[in-house]
Design a protein around this motif. Structure first.
Motif, PDB file in Angstrom:
ATOM      1  N   THR A  32      28.528 -22.936  39.951  1.00 34.65           N
ATOM      2  CA  THR A  32      27.845 -21.666  39.705  1.00 34.65           C
ATOM      3  C   THR A  32      26.337 -21.860  39.786  1.00 34.65           C
ATOM      4  OG1 THR A  32      27.681 -21.994  37.312  1.00 34.65           O
ATOM      5  CG2 THR A  32      29.710 -20.975  38.145  1.00 34.65           C
ATOM      6  N   VAL A  33      25.622 -20.751  39.987  1.00 43.60           N
ATOM      7  CA  VAL A  33      24.155 -20.810  40.030  1.00 43.60           C
ATOM      8  C   VAL A  33      23.610 -21.342  38.714  1.00 43.60           C
ATOM      9  CG1 VAL A  33      22.059 -19.403  40.142  1.00 43.60           C
ATOM     10  CG2 VAL A  33      23.923 -18.997  41.758  1.00 43.60           C
TER      11      VAL A  33
ATOM     12  N   ASN B 187      19.743 -21.381  34.722  1.00 44.35           N
ATOM     13  CA  ASN B 187      20.361 -20.332  33.922  1.00 44.35           C
ATOM     14  C   ASN B 187      19.404 -19.157  33.830  1.00 44.35           C
ATOM     15  OD1 ASN B 187      21.130 -18.732  31.532  1.00 44.35           O
ATOM     16  ND2 ASN B 187      22.638 -20.349  31.191  1.00 44.35           N
TER      17      ASN B 187
ATOM     18  N   PHE C  26      32.056 -23.361  45.670  1.00 47.36           N
ATOM     19  CA  PHE C  26      31.163 -22.594  44.797  1.00 47.36           C
ATOM     20  C   PHE C  26      31.880 -21.381  44.219  1.00 47.36           C
ATOM     21  CE2 PHE C  26      28.476 -24.452  48.194  1.00 47.36           C
ATOM     22  CZ  PHE C  26      27.815 -25.380  47.413  1.00 47.36           C
ATOM     23  N   LYS C  27      31.637 -21.120  42.957  1.00 45.86           N
ATOM     24  CA  LYS C  27      32.192 -19.940  42.296  1.00 45.86           C
ATOM     25  C   LYS C  27      31.382 -18.702  42.674  1.00 45.86           C
ATOM     26  CE  LYS C  27      34.045 -18.572  37.804  1.00 45.86           C
ATOM     27  NZ  LYS C  27      34.184 -18.979  36.391  1.00 45.86           N
ATOM     28  N   ASP C  28      30.044 -18.874  42.775  1.00 46.03           N
ATOM     29  CA  ASP C  28      29.156 -17.769  43.134  1.00 46.03           C
ATOM     30  C   ASP C  28      28.797 -17.860  44.609  1.00 46.03           C
ATOM     31  OD1 ASP C  28      29.176 -17.335  40.435  1.00 46.03           O
ATOM     32  OD2 ASP C  28      27.185 -18.185  40.074  1.00 46.03           O
ATOM     33  N   ARG C  29      28.946 -16.766  45.339  1.00 49.56           N
ATOM     34  CA  ARG C  29      28.557 -16.769  46.749  1.00 49.56           C
ATOM     35  C   ARG C  29      27.065 -17.011  46.925  1.00 49.56           C
ATOM     36  NH1 ARG C  29      31.364 -17.888  50.839  1.00 49.56           N
ATOM     37  NH2 ARG C  29      29.908 -16.715  52.137  1.00 49.56           N
ATOM     38  N   ASP C  30      26.241 -16.504  45.972  1.00 45.15           N
ATOM     39  CA  ASP C  30      24.799 -16.677  46.133  1.00 45.15           C
ATOM     40  C   ASP C  30      24.338 -18.087  45.792  1.00 45.15           C
ATOM     41  OD1 ASP C  30      25.360 -16.316  43.479  1.00 45.15           O
ATOM     42  OD2 ASP C  30      23.642 -15.016  43.050  1.00 45.15           O
ATOM     43  N   ALA C  31      25.287 -18.978  45.451  1.00 42.52           N
ATOM     44  CA  ALA C  31      24.922 -20.387  45.270  1.00 42.52           C
ATOM     45  C   ALA C  31      24.689 -21.068  46.614  1.00 42.52           C
ATOM     46  CB  ALA C  31      26.015 -21.132  44.497  1.00 42.52           C
TER      47      ALA C  31
ATOM     48  N   ARG D  83      14.126 -19.162  42.577  1.00 44.27           N
ATOM     49  CA  ARG D  83      15.075 -18.197  42.021  1.00 44.27           C
ATOM     50  C   ARG D  83      14.297 -17.156  41.244  1.00 44.27           C
ATOM     51  NH1 ARG D  83      20.229 -16.199  42.688  1.00 44.27           N
ATOM     52  NH2 ARG D  83      21.268 -15.780  40.716  1.00 44.27           N
TER      53      ARG D  83
END
Length: 683
Positions: free
Chosen positions: A256-257, A263, A288-293, A308
């Motif tokens: 995750t990001v 965080n 990756f769990k988050d696509r934006d990672a 970020r």
């Protein structure tokens, strides 16, 4: 007394107190699901000897400590009771921490003890912040206080003290000062035994040894991007799970990001700023769990930094990234049907911008499937000492070592040069921590580095085409200006001509220049376009003219040769000519170029081990091959299974040695249609 070999004795002479007999770890580890570095932290000082009685007492002490304080998951209820009855109790366990933002409090989770909501002070969390980034193994003092309540719930467990299981201080001068007492071969074996392997066991070739040592590069080289794809049971994640407290394993789909980068709520930097190495295990599943990672990861893999929104500007990290995955087919099958990144997760396996940032692709299919006899019973560095050494090397830099002796070939771009230099730097740190190395040492590491980066580039060429066309990697010796090209084992096998079906657009031939011959590889890539032709790999104007004439012949006769959808006006062609062996390339390659162009346009494989002789004139006539027998012999000796030749050479077939004809089929063709029929692989 224990029987020692010469290397054992040397290690005890120069590193007593820092080495341990590796089979002791296995004897203690049975029944204890605890990392190697935890066990060796406990046994190194008392067992760094060849005195059997001292070793016996040391092992008994370690077993006693483990039986009293190490927590097996099935004993968690008993540990809860001991903590309650004694008021406090020391345990050996893995501790992670999470922030409960609704209650504004940190909770500790003791993995094996099954204590999920232990109280822990902000001060301890800040002192050991890796607890929030995958957790750490430690000796933990846990107290019991039943007065701590939230509502009607009691939260009695309190983490009072944490002692991480790693050396409290470290100085690498002992290794630097004593490296000179070991030969290069001995030091190779020291590294392997320290990692738990027995280099003298069956299957440990020099090649395998260097591949195993290469797995350590991400631990000594910052921001090193590493991929290994291979069969199961080859120990891909062992280094990052067992050998160091400075690496973390992240399971598939858990990237995750917040965990990896920053965080958004707290502004706390994630794993890339906290660990030396992050290993994505089972990267053939989701990574990756988050696509934006993914865009953040691409930024980080390129520059070691990322931006970020809300994070307060650019953030840097030094963690190396490792992507491990399983391959379920023989590598030859994968190469025939796809590319070597295809086993990776779908989210990245065709993202050329992501894959181009990989520095090193280790061919996991070459690795041994480990059996008990592959693990050493001899002495090696204790894992805590070993891991601290690896960490200390990250401060050194040998990326300029190549420049002293060699320059890199024209096909290496900036994005290729950086990985090659970082790989050589990492291998020098591992093999020559004292900084003393020779030209031949650098040559060995450079050839390995070029191979591992070229493997990345060859697959990118399969995925992305012309953008990644320059893959003919080489280096030039500054002393004599000799240029050497580095090939890939899986691309060539034992011969220069592949024994598997040729990829669309690939064909081989042979040319003669005076008294010398050249083995030539022709590779054509076709992409949707407007009819442009680009020729690379040769400056010989006759050869270029030969290629252009063949192209013009196809163009002028499209109606009889090509279907409308495959018209040259709809495609851009890039034709690369590679001299695989011998003298400079000359003309007379038209038939091979013709086949390569058509197979690229139609995406058709040519037959395994195929080569073609002869030329097609502008008018379409088939021209005989000169030096016929010599060319057939050269092609056969370099792996050709079939050589298609002009009909006009039929009478010369008797000049070809019988041993050559026994290994290589020699069919004849009289026109371009016969050529295609005999060359294309049947469906």
């Amino acid at each position: 007394m224990i029987t020692l070999d010469n290397l054992d004795q040397k290690l005890l002479d120069y590193f007593r107190g820092y080495v341990v007999k590796k089979d002791l770890v296995r004897s203690v580890k049975v029944g204890a699901n605890v990392p190697v570095f935890v066990l060796e932290y406990l046994i190194a000082n008392s067992c760094s000897t060849n005195d059997e009685e001292k070793i016996r007492k040391g092992i008994e002490n370690v077993k006693n400590v483990l039986s009293q304080h190490y927590v097996n998951p099935e004993e968690s209820a008993l540990i809860h009771s001991k903590i309650r009855e004694n008021g406090s109790y020391k345990i050996i366990d893995k501790i992670t921490v999470r922030l409960d933002s609704k209650k504004d409090i940190y909770w500790a989770h003791l993995l094996n003890s099954n204590i999920k909501d232990a109280n822990i002070s902000d001060a301890l969390v800040n002192e050991h912040d890796k607890m929030m980034l995958g957790g750490i193994w430690a000796i933990i003092d846990v107290a019991y206080d039943p007065t701590i309540k939230m509502g009607s719930n009691i939260y009695p467990f309190v983490v009072k003290e944490i002692n991480p299981i790693q050396l409290s201080s470290f100085d690498n001068s002992k290794v630097i000062n004593n490296r000179k007492n070991f030969t290069k071969e001995e030091w190779t074996d020291v590294l392997l035994r320290s990692a738990g392997y027995e280099p003298n066991s069956e299957g440990f070739t020099d090649r395998i040894k260097m591949l195993l040592i290469s797995r350590l590069i991400p631990l000594v080289e910052s921001n090193f991007n590493f991929v290994e794809i291979g069969p199961r049971s080859t120990g891909k994640s062992f280094v990052f799970k067992e050998l160091t407290p400075y690496a973390v394993l992240i399971s598939g789909g858990q990237g995750t990001v917040a965990k990896l980068f920053v965080n958004g709520s707290t502004g706390k930097v994630g794993s890339v700023g906290q660990w030396d190495a992050i290993c994505f295990d089972e990267a053939t599943d989701k990574i990756f769990k988050d696509r934006d990672a993914i865009p953040l990861m691409k930024d980080y893999m390129e520059s070691g930094s990322f931006s970020r929104a809300g994070a307060g500007g650019e953030i840097t990290g030094s963690a190396s990234l490792i992507y491990n995955g399983n391959i379920n087919q023989p590598v030859e099958t994968v190469l025939q049907t796809s590319h070597l990144f295809s086993p990776l997760s779908d989210e990245v396996n065709s993202d050329t911008a992501f894959l181009d940032r990989i520095h090193f692709y280790l061919p996991g299919w070459e690795m041994l499937k480990f059996s008990p006899h592959h693990f050493t019973s001899n002495f090696g560095f204790s894992t805590d000492f070993f891991s601290e050494n690896l960490k200390s090397y990250r401060k050194q830099n040998y990326t300029d070592a190549i420049d002293q002796y060699f320059s890199l070939g024209a096909h290496l771009k900036q994005r290729d040069t950086k990985p090659v230099k970082k790989t050589v730097s990492g291998l020098i740190k591992l093999m020559h921590p004292d900084g003393i190395f020779t030209k031949e040492d650098v040559r060995e590491y450079l050839e390995l580095a070029l191979e591992m980066r070229r493997r990345v580039k060859e697959q990118l060429k399969r995925i992305g085409g012309m953008e990644f066309w320059d893959t003919n990697f080489s280096y030039i010796d500054k002393e004599n200006q000799e240029e050497k090209f580095v090939a890939l084992p899986e691309e060539k096998g034992n011969n220069l001509i592949e024994s598997t079906p040729l990829a669309p657009g690939v064909c081989y031939t042979c040319t003669v220049d005076g008294d010398s011959m050249a083995l030539v590889r022709i590779e054509v890539v076709s992409t949707m376009g407007s009819g442009k032709l680009n020729i690379t790999g040769t400056s010989n104007m006759q050869v270029k003219e030969n290629i252009k004439n063949t192209y013009q012949y196809i163009k002028a006769n499209e109606k009889s040769i090509l279907s409308e959808q495959h018209s040259l006006k709809n495609f851009d062609l890039s034709i690369q000519i590679t001299n695989m062996l011998g003298a400079s390339i000359s003309s007379g390659i038209g038939s091979a170029v013709y086949l390569a162009i058509l197979s690229a346009l139609y995406k058709k494989n040519l037959k395994a081990g195929l080569a073609v002789l002869g030329n097609i004139s502008v008018g379409g006539a088939i021209e005989r091959a000169i030096n016929f027998a010599d060319k057939i012999t050269m092609l056969s000796e370099n792996g050709a299974k079939t050589v298609i030749v002009p009909m006009d050479n039929l009478q010369e077939l008797s000049n070809v040695p019988p041993t050559v004809l026994g290994n290589t089929d020699v069919p004849f063709y009289a026109n371009n249609k016969m050529l295609m029929q005999k060359a294309i692989l049947s469906e």
